[in-house]
Motif scaffolding. Structure first.
Motif, PDB file in Angstrom:
ATOM      1  N   PRO A  57       0.813  -1.221   0.000  1.00  0.00           N
ATOM      2  CA  PRO A  57       0.000   0.000   0.000  1.00  0.00           C
ATOM      3  C   PRO A  57       0.849   1.275   0.000  1.00  0.00           C
ATOM      4  CG  PRO A  57      -0.138  -1.091   2.137  1.00  0.00           C
ATOM      5  CD  PRO A  57       0.633  -1.996   1.225  1.00  0.00           C
ATOM      6  N   ALA A  58       2.036   1.200   0.560  1.00  0.00           N
ATOM      7  CA  ALA A  58       2.896   2.386   0.628  1.00  0.00           C
ATOM      8  C   ALA A  58       3.495   2.743  -0.729  1.00  0.00           C
ATOM      9  CB  ALA A  58       4.011   2.157   1.645  1.00  0.00           C
ATOM     10  N   TRP A  59       3.873   1.734  -1.515  1.00  0.00           N
ATOM     11  CA  TRP A  59       4.548   1.992  -2.792  1.00  0.00           C
ATOM     12  C   TRP A  59       3.633   1.957  -4.006  1.00  0.00           C
ATOM     13  CZ3 TRP A  59       9.078   4.155  -3.436  1.00  0.00           C
ATOM     14  CH2 TRP A  59       9.998   4.100  -2.392  1.00  0.00           C
ATOM     15  N   SER A  60       2.580   1.171  -3.978  1.00  0.00           N
ATOM     16  CA  SER A  60       1.786   0.929  -5.191  1.00  0.00           C
ATOM     17  C   SER A  60       1.160   2.180  -5.780  1.00  0.00           C
ATOM     18  CB  SER A  60       0.705  -0.118  -4.921  1.00  0.00           C
ATOM     19  OG  SER A  60      -0.197   0.347  -3.935  1.00  0.00           O
ATOM     20  N   THR A  61       0.935   3.197  -4.976  1.00  0.00           N
ATOM     21  CA  THR A  61       0.333   4.427  -5.491  1.00  0.00           C
ATOM     22  C   THR A  61       1.358   5.517  -5.780  1.00  0.00           C
ATOM     23  OG1 THR A  61      -0.070   5.228  -3.245  1.00  0.00           O
ATOM     24  CG2 THR A  61      -1.850   3.973  -4.308  1.00  0.00           C
ATOM     25  N   ARG A  62       2.609   5.270  -5.458  1.00  0.00           N
ATOM     26  CA  ARG A  62       3.648   6.288  -5.693  1.00  0.00           C
ATOM     27  C   ARG A  62       4.091   6.278  -7.147  1.00  0.00           C
ATOM     28  NH1 ARG A  62       7.728   5.604  -0.520  1.00  0.00           N
ATOM     29  NH2 ARG A  62       6.109   5.780   1.051  1.00  0.00           N
ATOM     30  N   THR A  63       4.405   7.462  -7.619  1.00  0.00           N
ATOM     31  CA  THR A  63       4.938   7.625  -8.966  1.00  0.00           C
ATOM     32  C   THR A  63       6.351   8.154  -8.867  1.00  0.00           C
ATOM     33  OG1 THR A  63       4.203   9.913  -9.175  1.00  0.00           O
ATOM     34  CG2 THR A  63       2.614   8.184  -9.817  1.00  0.00           C
ATOM     35  N   VAL A  64       7.039   8.220  -9.985  1.00  0.00           N
ATOM     36  CA  VAL A  64       8.400   8.750 -10.005  1.00  0.00           C
ATOM     37  C   VAL A  64       8.421  10.203  -9.535  1.00  0.00           C
ATOM     38  CG1 VAL A  64       8.410   9.499 -12.433  1.00  0.00           C
ATOM     39  CG2 VAL A  64      10.556   8.775 -11.343  1.00  0.00           C
ATOM     40  N   ASP A  75       7.726  -1.840 -10.421  1.00  0.00           N
ATOM     41  CA  ASP A  75       7.864  -2.583 -11.668  1.00  0.00           C
ATOM     42  C   ASP A  75       8.754  -3.822 -11.580  1.00  0.00           C
ATOM     43  OD1 ASP A  75       6.279  -0.553 -12.675  1.00  0.00           O
ATOM     44  OD2 ASP A  75       7.961   0.555 -13.537  1.00  0.00           O
ATOM     45  N   SER A  76       9.633  -3.880 -10.595  1.00  0.00           N
ATOM     46  CA  SER A  76      10.548  -5.015 -10.488  1.00  0.00           C
ATOM     47  C   SER A  76       9.809  -6.282 -10.076  1.00  0.00           C
ATOM     48  CB  SER A  76      11.642  -4.738  -9.450  1.00  0.00           C
ATOM     49  OG  SER A  76      12.436  -3.655  -9.847  1.00  0.00           O
ATOM     50  N   PRO A  77      10.260  -7.452 -10.563  1.00  0.00           N
ATOM     51  CA  PRO A  77       9.680  -8.706 -10.085  1.00  0.00           C
ATOM     52  C   PRO A  77       9.913  -8.838  -8.584  1.00  0.00           C
ATOM     53  CG  PRO A  77      11.079  -9.080 -12.005  1.00  0.00           C
ATOM     54  CD  PRO A  77      11.285  -7.661 -11.583  1.00  0.00           C
ATOM     55  N   ASP A  89      -0.881  -9.133  -5.137  1.00  0.00           N
ATOM     56  CA  ASP A  89      -1.364  -8.402  -6.292  1.00  0.00           C
ATOM     57  C   ASP A  89      -0.664  -7.069  -6.538  1.00  0.00           C
ATOM     58  OD1 ASP A  89      -2.447  -7.337  -4.009  1.00  0.00           O
ATOM     59  OD2 ASP A  89      -4.529  -7.575  -4.622  1.00  0.00           O
ATOM     60  N   TRP A  90       0.427  -6.815  -5.862  1.00  0.00           N
ATOM     61  CA  TRP A  90       1.191  -5.593  -6.104  1.00  0.00           C
ATOM     62  C   TRP A  90       2.298  -5.907  -7.114  1.00  0.00           C
ATOM     63  CZ3 TRP A  90       5.870  -4.287  -2.761  1.00  0.00           C
ATOM     64  CH2 TRP A  90       6.499  -3.121  -3.217  1.00  0.00           C
ATOM     65  N   GLY A  91       2.112  -5.398  -8.312  1.00  0.00           N
ATOM     66  CA  GLY A  91       3.118  -5.573  -9.364  1.00  0.00           C
ATOM     67  C   GLY A  91       3.366  -7.033  -9.672  1.00  0.00           C
ATOM     68  N   PRO A  92       4.401  -7.310 -10.443  1.00  0.00           N
ATOM     69  CA  PRO A  92       4.721  -8.719 -10.693  1.00  0.00           C
ATOM     70  C   PRO A  92       5.252  -9.351  -9.401  1.00  0.00           C
ATOM     71  CG  PRO A  92       6.391  -7.292 -11.676  1.00  0.00           C
ATOM     72  CD  PRO A  92       5.327  -6.397 -11.118  1.00  0.00           C
ATOM     73  N   ALA A  93       4.497 -10.303  -8.856  1.00  0.00           N
ATOM     74  CA  ALA A  93       4.896 -10.928  -7.597  1.00  0.00           C
ATOM     75  C   ALA A  93       4.608 -12.419  -7.632  1.00  0.00           C
ATOM     76  CB  ALA A  93       4.148 -10.287  -6.425  1.00  0.00           C
ATOM     77  N   THR A  94       5.541 -13.185  -7.087  1.00  0.00           N
ATOM     78  CA  THR A  94       5.373 -14.627  -6.985  1.00  0.00           C
ATOM     79  C   THR A  94       5.729 -15.084  -5.578  1.00  0.00           C
ATOM     80  OG1 THR A  94       7.626 -15.018  -7.759  1.00  0.00           O
ATOM     81  CG2 THR A  94       5.889 -15.071  -9.420  1.00  0.00           C
ATOM     82  N   ALA A  95       5.063 -16.130  -5.141  1.00  0.00           N
ATOM     83  CA  ALA A  95       5.350 -16.722  -3.840  1.00  0.00           C
ATOM     84  C   ALA A  95       6.491 -17.712  -3.983  1.00  0.00           C
ATOM     85  CB  ALA A  95       4.112 -17.420  -3.299  1.00  0.00           C
ATOM     86  N   VAL A  96       7.394 -17.707  -3.023  1.00  0.00           N
ATOM     87  CA  VAL A  96       8.480 -18.684  -2.980  1.00  0.00           C
ATOM     88  C   VAL A  96       8.565 -19.233  -1.556  1.00  0.00           C
ATOM     89  CG1 VAL A  96       9.840 -17.640  -4.842  1.00  0.00           C
ATOM     90  CG2 VAL A  96      10.263 -16.940  -2.505  1.00  0.00           C
ATOM     91  N   GLY A  97       8.921 -20.478  -1.454  1.00  0.00           N
ATOM     92  CA  GLY A  97       9.164 -21.067  -0.142  1.00  0.00           C
ATOM     93  C   GLY A  97      10.613 -20.802   0.239  1.00  0.00           C
TER      94      GLY A  97
END
Length: 179
Positions: A57-64, A75-77, A89-97
């Motif tokens: 929530p802190a970064w997803s609405t920030r712009t450059v 934008d980074s994975p 659901d924030w940007g490209p995100a995957t779960a890892v163990g």
């Protein structure tokens, strides 16, 4: 093969808990440049679930325009160490163990370095598994006496000082590597 670069805001007594105490020390241009230098060569972000949920929530609405670091964070994975793949659901995100071999593979496969911030449990495990190549401690001239510490009681982590950069507001950027 990239490096894993960890960044933590910390008090002199090792507290890394929700760093609202940093507000008393205004950001300087050299501090902004130091943080930028940590993320500059990074292509991926690795976070623990709690930090991911705080950052989203802190970064997803920030712009450059709001913050020059916003494109990197948004934008980074993002690789999130979690047992629950839902809600990423924030940007490209995957779960890892968590496993040392899985994170070593992530490091080997990344196009650049891998950036980690906060994520204390994750960082503790990675330090124990000797996966951290650079530990960037932005250390504030303040002791709190209590709170979540990066190094748990009884833990032993040997490090080698790579650099120390003091800022005019009393904050120091300490960079450590494996001993």
């Amino acid at each position: 093969m990239g490096k894993i670069k960890v960044h933590e805001f910390m008090t002199v007594d090792g507290v890394v808990d929700a760093p609202s105490w940093t507000m008393a020390y205004p950001w300087t241009e050299p501090m902004v440049a130091a943080i930028g230098s940590i993320t500059a060569g990074c292509s991926d972000v690795l976070l623990g679930r709690t930090t991911y949920e705080m950052f989203a929530p802190a970064w997803s609405t920030r712009t450059v325009e709001d913050d020059p670091g916003a494109p990197f964070f948004n934008d980074s994975p993002k690789h999130v160490v979690t047992s629950r793949p839902d809600g990423l659901d924030w940007g490209p995100a995957t779960a890892v163990g968590y496993s040392a071999s899985a994170l070593q593979q992530l490091k080997d496969d990344a196009d650049g370095d891998v950036y980690v911030s906060g994520s204390v449990q994750l960082v503790r495990a990675m330090l124990a598994d000797r996966l951290v190549d650079e530990l960037h401690l932005i250390t504030y001239p303040l002791a709190l006496g209590e709170g979540l510490r990066l190094f748990a009681d009884g833990s032993r982590v040997e490090l080698s000082l790579l650099s120390a950069t003091p800022f005019e507001n009393g904050v120091v950027h300490l960079v450590y590597g494996p001993a």
